[in-house]
Design a protein around this motif. Sequence first.
Motif, short mmCIF file in Angstrom:
data_model
loop_
_atom_site.label_atom_id
_atom_site.label_comp_id
_atom_site.label_asym_id
_atom_site.label_seq_id
_atom_site.Cartn_x
_atom_site.Cartn_y
_atom_site.Cartn_z
N HIS A 1 0.81 -1.22 0.00
CA HIS A 1 0.00 0.00 0.00
C HIS A 1 0.85 1.27 0.00
O HIS A 1 0.34 2.36 -0.22
CB HIS A 1 -0.92 0.00 1.22
CG HIS A 1 -0.14 0.03 2.52
ND1 HIS A 1 0.53 -1.06 3.01
CD2 HIS A 1 0.09 1.05 3.40
CE1 HIS A 1 1.13 -0.73 4.15
NE2 HIS A 1 0.88 0.54 4.40
N LEU A 2 2.15 1.14 0.23
CA LEU A 2 2.98 2.35 0.35
C LEU A 2 3.33 2.93 -1.02
O LEU A 2 3.54 2.19 -1.98
CB LEU A 2 4.27 2.01 1.08
CG LEU A 2 4.11 1.57 2.54
CD1 LEU A 2 5.44 1.10 3.11
CD2 LEU A 2 3.53 2.71 3.38
N PRO A 3 3.37 4.27 -1.10
CA PRO A 3 3.77 4.88 -2.38
C PRO A 3 5.22 4.51 -2.72
O PRO A 3 6.01 4.21 -1.83
CB PRO A 3 3.63 6.37 -2.12
CG PRO A 3 3.53 6.54 -0.66
CD PRO A 3 3.09 5.24 -0.05
N LYS A 4 5.52 4.56 -4.00
CA LYS A 4 6.87 4.20 -4.44
C LYS A 4 7.90 5.12 -3.77
O LYS A 4 7.64 6.31 -3.58
CB LYS A 4 6.93 4.37 -5.96
CG LYS A 4 7.95 3.48 -6.63
CD LYS A 4 7.75 3.54 -8.14
CE LYS A 4 8.88 2.95 -8.94
NZ LYS A 4 10.05 2.44 -8.31
N SER A 5 9.03 4.56 -3.41
CA SER A 5 10.06 5.38 -2.76
C SER A 5 11.23 5.60 -3.71
O SER A 5 11.55 4.74 -4.54
CB SER A 5 10.56 4.69 -1.50
OG SER A 5 11.69 5.37 -0.99
N SER A 6 11.88 6.75 -3.53
CA SER A 6 13.05 7.03 -4.37
C SER A 6 14.29 6.29 -3.85
O SER A 6 15.29 6.16 -4.54
CB SER A 6 13.31 8.54 -4.38
OG SER A 6 13.49 8.96 -3.03
N PHE A 7 14.22 5.82 -2.60
CA PHE A 7 15.38 5.14 -2.00
C PHE A 7 15.40 3.67 -2.44
O PHE A 7 14.44 2.93 -2.21
CB PHE A 7 15.30 5.22 -0.48
CG PHE A 7 16.47 4.58 0.23
CD1 PHE A 7 17.75 5.08 0.09
CD2 PHE A 7 16.28 3.49 1.05
CE1 PHE A 7 18.83 4.50 0.74
CE2 PHE A 7 17.36 2.90 1.72
CZ PHE A 7 18.63 3.41 1.56
N VAL A 8 16.49 3.28 -3.11
CA VAL A 8 16.55 1.90 -3.62
C VAL A 8 17.37 1.06 -2.62
O VAL A 8 18.60 1.16 -2.56
CB VAL A 8 17.19 1.86 -5.03
CG1 VAL A 8 17.16 0.44 -5.58
CG2 VAL A 8 16.47 2.82 -5.96
N MET A 9 16.65 0.27 -1.86
CA MET A 9 17.28 -0.49 -0.79
C MET A 9 18.39 -1.42 -1.32
O MET A 9 19.47 -1.51 -0.74
CB MET A 9 16.19 -1.30 -0.07
CG MET A 9 16.69 -2.12 1.09
SD MET A 9 17.45 -1.13 2.40
CE MET A 9 16.07 -0.85 3.49
N ASP A 10 18.09 -2.08 -2.45
CA ASP A 10 19.08 -3.01 -3.02
C ASP A 10 20.39 -2.32 -3.34
O ASP A 10 21.47 -2.84 -3.11
CB ASP A 10 18.54 -3.59 -4.34
CG ASP A 10 17.74 -4.83 -4.07
OD1 ASP A 10 17.68 -5.23 -2.89
OD2 ASP A 10 17.18 -5.40 -5.03
#
Length: 424
Positions: free
Chosen positions: A282-291
């Motif tokens: 449900h969360l909006p897309k994030s700019s932070f790429v965890m990978d």
Amino acid sequence: MAAGTLYTYPENWRAFKAQIAAQYSGARLKVASSPPAFTFGQTNRTPAFLNNFPLGKVPAYQGDDGFCLFESNAIAHYLSNEALRGATPQAAAQVLQWVSFADSEIIPPASAWVFPTLGIMQFNKQATEQAKEDIKKVLGLLNQHLNTRTFLVGERVSLADITVACSMVWLYKQVLEPSFRQPYPNVTRWFVTCVNQPQFKAVLGEVKLCEKMAQFDAKKFAEMQPKKEAPAKKEKAAKEAAKPQEKKEKKKEEKKPDPEEEMDDCDAVLAAEPKAKDPFAHLPKSSFVMDEFKRKYSNEDTLTVALPHFWDNFDREGYSIWYCVYKYPEELTLTFKSCNLITGMFQRLDKLRKNAFASVILFGTNNDSSISGIWVFRGQDLAFTGHFWEGEIDREMQCPGPLWAIPGKIKCWNRFQSMLDAQP
Ligand SMILES: N[C@@H](CCC(=O)N[C@@H](CS)C(=O)NCC(=O)O)C(=O)O
């Protein structure tokens, strides 16, 4: 002392036997159950893996000294100490007796009964009824044996308890509702005693006993079906077809459903994987790429590369940072055991890999240590809370499904706001 790596998929009860044995013996066991170290269905089909483990099956163990072993019982035996294996010839033989009993008397009916309730095998009324009767016999025998004993062999936990208890975990979780288990109180008392030993808990997490017998879920089964045609299954079916005819002619098997319709627990892992609900959907897309951050953290210098990357790219709306402290430092004894606690917890949280990052550290020495750590979670809430957890925030656990065995005993989760505030 043995030291090495166990290849498996997450939540494999066969691997649990070896992992629990290692908890008791102090064997240093790394578990490779997720990419990049191990991808079930891929890594175990590579020539390098097959060179060491010709069946391509897991669990499989490779020692740091190169020693290779397959078959979960052999691995658990190797990683045990003398007390677990049985210190006298009689005790050792009794341990072997129960290990064989689990394989031949418990696993087949337990699978026939439990798998349909998990939607990974077609329901067959006759086979299920037969399995229930077989399990009643098993429980009756165990109940009688445990009438005058705390553990299966001797006065302490042995590999017999580890093996038999692991083979019954799904029964107790899924189908042995209170009325079914009521005639066998010694077995339940023994099972609960086992799974509450810290060495079991570090691997299994909290085992919640079944309240209502799960039934066949036709919808779940139908949803699982497309996966049956996956290459893994096809190969398996081909292997089945190639088996000598006499195997199929066994009397008992006549009652069972067509093997072509069945999945075993490893097929189930493959089939179940993509079905798991994403609690962060449900969360909006994030700019932070965890990978991307994790790659930097794993491959490059933390202070000069990974951390600057983190703060340059961190998305405060999409992620939050937390601090944790282990609740019972007074129970921490030998440091290798405490490290195993941390490793065990991480293994069980494998499903959070894409949505969380953590650095949890043991500070101190034997009999004088503490555990604390930093977590970065997707969203602004704790990714796992609920009754297993205590702390500032306590609400229903978000992480669904049997693969989410959440360990207890960590509290004091506080927003690590100061860390954010300190940033320029
Ligand atoms: N008897 C073996 C069974 C191992 C086994 O069947 N492993 C399955 C996973 S549950 C596997 O790796 N299958 C891979 C394949 O068949 O390609 C043990 O206890 O280790």
